[in-house]
Design an enzyme around this catalytic site. Structure first.
Site, short mmCIF file in Angstrom:
data_model
loop_
_atom_site.label_atom_id
_atom_site.label_comp_id
_atom_site.label_asym_id
_atom_site.label_seq_id
_atom_site.Cartn_x
_atom_site.Cartn_y
_atom_site.Cartn_z
N SER A 103 0.86 -1.19 0.00
CA SER A 103 0.00 0.00 0.00
C SER A 103 0.89 1.24 0.00
CB SER A 103 -0.85 -0.01 1.27
OG SER A 103 -1.51 1.22 1.44
N TYR A 160 -2.13 -1.63 10.65
CA TYR A 160 -2.25 -1.82 9.19
C TYR A 160 -1.06 -1.21 8.47
CZ TYR A 160 -3.81 -1.55 4.38
OH TYR A 160 -3.87 -1.67 3.00
N1 LIG Z 1 -8.73 -0.70 -1.28
C1 LIG Z 1 -7.76 0.09 -0.85
O1 LIG Z 1 -7.97 1.31 -0.64
C2 LIG Z 1 -6.37 -0.47 -0.70
C3 LIG Z 1 -5.30 0.45 -0.66
C4 LIG Z 1 -4.02 -0.06 -0.52
C5 LIG Z 1 -3.81 -1.42 -0.41
N2 LIG Z 1 -4.85 -2.27 -0.44
C6 LIG Z 1 -4.57 -3.69 -0.29
O2 LIG Z 1 -5.10 -4.38 -1.41
C7 LIG Z 1 -5.34 -5.74 -1.05
C8 LIG Z 1 -6.70 -6.15 -1.58
O3 LIG Z 1 -7.69 -5.43 -0.88
P1 LIG Z 1 -9.00 -4.83 -1.58
O4 LIG Z 1 -8.88 -3.37 -1.56
O5 LIG Z 1 -9.26 -5.51 -2.85
O6 LIG Z 1 -10.07 -5.20 -0.45
P2 LIG Z 1 -11.32 -6.22 -0.47
O7 LIG Z 1 -12.26 -5.84 -1.57
O8 LIG Z 1 -11.82 -6.21 0.94
O9 LIG Z 1 -10.67 -7.61 -0.83
C9 LIG Z 1 -9.92 -8.34 0.10
C10 LIG Z 1 -9.78 -9.76 -0.38
O10 LIG Z 1 -9.07 -10.51 0.62
C11 LIG Z 1 -9.85 -11.65 0.96
N3 LIG Z 1 -9.66 -12.02 2.35
C12 LIG Z 1 -9.95 -11.29 3.46
N4 LIG Z 1 -9.72 -12.01 4.56
C13 LIG Z 1 -9.27 -13.23 4.15
C14 LIG Z 1 -8.87 -14.41 4.82
N5 LIG Z 1 -8.90 -14.48 6.16
N6 LIG Z 1 -8.47 -15.48 4.09
C15 LIG Z 1 -8.46 -15.42 2.74
N7 LIG Z 1 -8.83 -14.32 2.04
C16 LIG Z 1 -9.23 -13.25 2.74
C17 LIG Z 1 -11.29 -11.24 0.70
O11 LIG Z 1 -12.11 -12.38 0.43
P3 LIG Z 1 -13.07 -13.12 1.48
O12 LIG Z 1 -13.75 -12.06 2.29
O13 LIG Z 1 -13.97 -13.90 0.58
O14 LIG Z 1 -12.17 -13.99 2.28
C18 LIG Z 1 -11.13 -10.43 -0.58
O15 LIG Z 1 -11.08 -11.29 -1.69
C19 LIG Z 1 -5.19 -5.83 0.47
O16 LIG Z 1 -3.95 -6.40 0.79
C20 LIG Z 1 -5.24 -4.36 0.89
O17 LIG Z 1 -4.53 -4.14 2.08
C21 LIG Z 1 -6.14 -1.83 -0.58
#
Ligand SMILES: NC(=O)c1ccc[n+]([C@@H]2O[C@H](COP(=O)([O-])OP(=O)(O)OC[C@H]3O[C@@H](n4cnc5c(N)ncnc54)[C@H](OP(=O)(O)O)[C@@H]3O)[C@@H](O)[C@H]2O)c1
Length: 271
Positions: free
Chosen positions: A142, A155
Site C-alpha cells: 500500500s 495496518y
Molecule cells: N482498497 C484500498 O484502498 C487499498 C489500498 C491499498 C492497499 N490495499 C490492499 O489491497 C489488497 C486487496 O484489498 P481490496 O482493496 O481488494 O479489499 P477487499 O475488496 O476487501 O478484498 C480483500 C480480499 O481478501 C480476501 N480475504 C480477506 N480475509 C481473508 C482471509 N482471512 N483469508 C483469505 N482471504 C481473505 C477477501 O475475500 P473473502 O472475504 O472472501 O475472504 C477479498 O477477496 C489488500 O492487501 C489491501 O490491504 C487496498
C-alpha cells in the site's frame, strides 16, 4: 509482454476488489489461475466468468488464511488439483481503522496473521516451484507502506513489512531469475473500507477503480519492477515520504484517520 506469460498463478483474496481484477487480468493474458479466499460462492462466480470471457479454467480453493495451518493445507489442496504455482500473488489483506488502544487485540492479531504471517508462509511454501519455473512474486502492499499511520497503526506497519520483505527478496533472488514486485496502491474502490470500519463519507477524493490498479500491477510485475505505485497522486505521496519528516506526515495521516473514526462512531450512534 513477457517470456513467461502463461505461468500458473496463485492469487489470494480473489473473491473481490483488486484480487478479482488481478485474476481477470492474468486470465486475459492466458495464465491458468488458482483463486483463493473465504467466500467460495464469489470465487465460483468469478471462475465461471473467467471461463466464459477468456476460456481459462480456474481452480477454486476456499481458505481462511488467518488460520495458522491454512497455508500448508492450501498447498496440499493445490497439489492434489495438479496446480503448481509459478507466480504467487499475495493480495489478501485487510485494515482496521481506529486508535491502537481502542481496537480489539484479537482483530489486530488477525490482521497480522493475514497481512504478514500468511503472506510470508505462502511465499516460503511456493518458493521451490517459483524458483524452478523462474517465476515471479507480486505482493500487494500500500502507499501506507511508506509511512507510520496513527489511527490505523497496525495496518500501516503490516504494509511496511510487506514492502520491506519484497524489496529484500527481490535482491536476494536476483541470480535465480525470479522477480519480486510490490504493488503499493493508494485508496481504491473495493470492499476494503467497509471491513476497515471506514464509512463511505470517509472515502478519499482521489480513490481509483480496482481494474487500473490491477493492470498496473500486472504490467509492473511482467516488467520486473521492484515497486509499483499506481496513480500520479499516489506516486507523489510515496515520493514525499522520502522528503517529509514523519512527525509532519503523521499529523496529516492522524487527522484523516481520526476523522474517519469519528464519522464511523457517529454513524453507528444514529443506527
Ligand atoms: N482498497 C484500498 O484502498 C487499498 C489500498 C491499498 C492497499 N490495499 C490492499 O489491497 C489488497 C486487496 O484489498 P481490496 O482493496 O481488494 O479489499 P477487499 O475488496 O476487501 O478484498 C480483500 C480480499 O481478501 C480476501 N480475504 C480477506 N480475509 C481473508 C482471509 N482471512 N483469508 C483469505 N482471504 C481473505 C477477501 O475475500 P473473502 O472475504 O472472501 O475472504 C477479498 O477477496 C489488500 O492487501 C489491501 O490491504 C487496498
Amino acid at each position: 509482454m513477457s517470456s513467461n506469460s502463461k505461468l500458473p498463478t496463485l492469487i489470494t483474496g480473489a473473491s473481490g476488489g483488486i484480487g478479482a481484477d488481478l485474476a481477470r487480468v492474468f486470465a486475459r493474458h492466458g495464465h491458468p489461475v488458482a483463486l483463493v479466499a473465504r467466500n467460495g460462492e464469489r470465487l465460483q462466480t468469478l471462475a465461471t466468468e473467467l471461463l466464459e470471457t477468456t476460456g481459462m479454467d480456474a481452480t477454486v480453493a476456499v481458505c481462511d488464511l488467518e488460520q495458522p495451518h491454512a497455508a500448508p493445507a492450501l498447498m496440499a489442496e493445490l497439489q492434489a488439483a495438479h496446480f503448481s504455482p509459478a507466480i504467487l500473488v499475495n493480495n489478501a489483506g485487510f485494515g482496521l481503522n481506529g486508535p491502537f488502544a481502542e481496537l480489539e487485540l484479537e482483530q489486530q492479531l488477525a490482521l497480522i496473521d493475514l497481512n504478514i504471517r500468511a503472506l510470508t508462509q505462502l511465499t516460503s511454501l511456493c518458493m521451490p516451484q517459483i524458483v524452478a519455473a523462474r517465476g515471479r512474486i507480486l505482493n500487494v502492499a500500500s502507499v501506507a507502506s511508506f509511512f507510520p499511520g496513527p489511527g490505523m497503526a497496525a495496518y500501516y506497519a503490516s504494509k511496511a513489512y510487506v514492502l520491506s520483505l519484497g524489496e529484500a527478496l527481490s535482491w536476494e533472488l536476483q541470480a535465480s531469475g525470479v522477480t519480486v514486485s510490490t504493488l503499493c496502491p493508494g485508496p481504491t474502490n473495493t470492499g476494503f473500507m467497509d471491513r476497515a470500519g471506514i464509512p463511505a463519507s470517509g472515502k478519499a477524493f482521489y480513490s481509483m477503480p480496482s481494474m487500473p490498479v490491477a493492470e498496473a500491477g500486472y504490467r509492473g510485475l511482467m516488467a520486473g519492477k521492484r515497486v509499483i505505485v499506481p496513480g500520479m497522486l499516489n506516486k507523489l505521496l510515496a515520493g514525499l515520504s522520502g522528503i517529509v519528516p514523519h512527525r509532519i506526515s503523521m499529523h496529516g495521516i492522524a487527522r484523516m484517520q481520526y476523522s474517519r473514526r469519528r464519522k464511523h462512531t457517529e454513524g453507528n450512534a444514529k443506527t
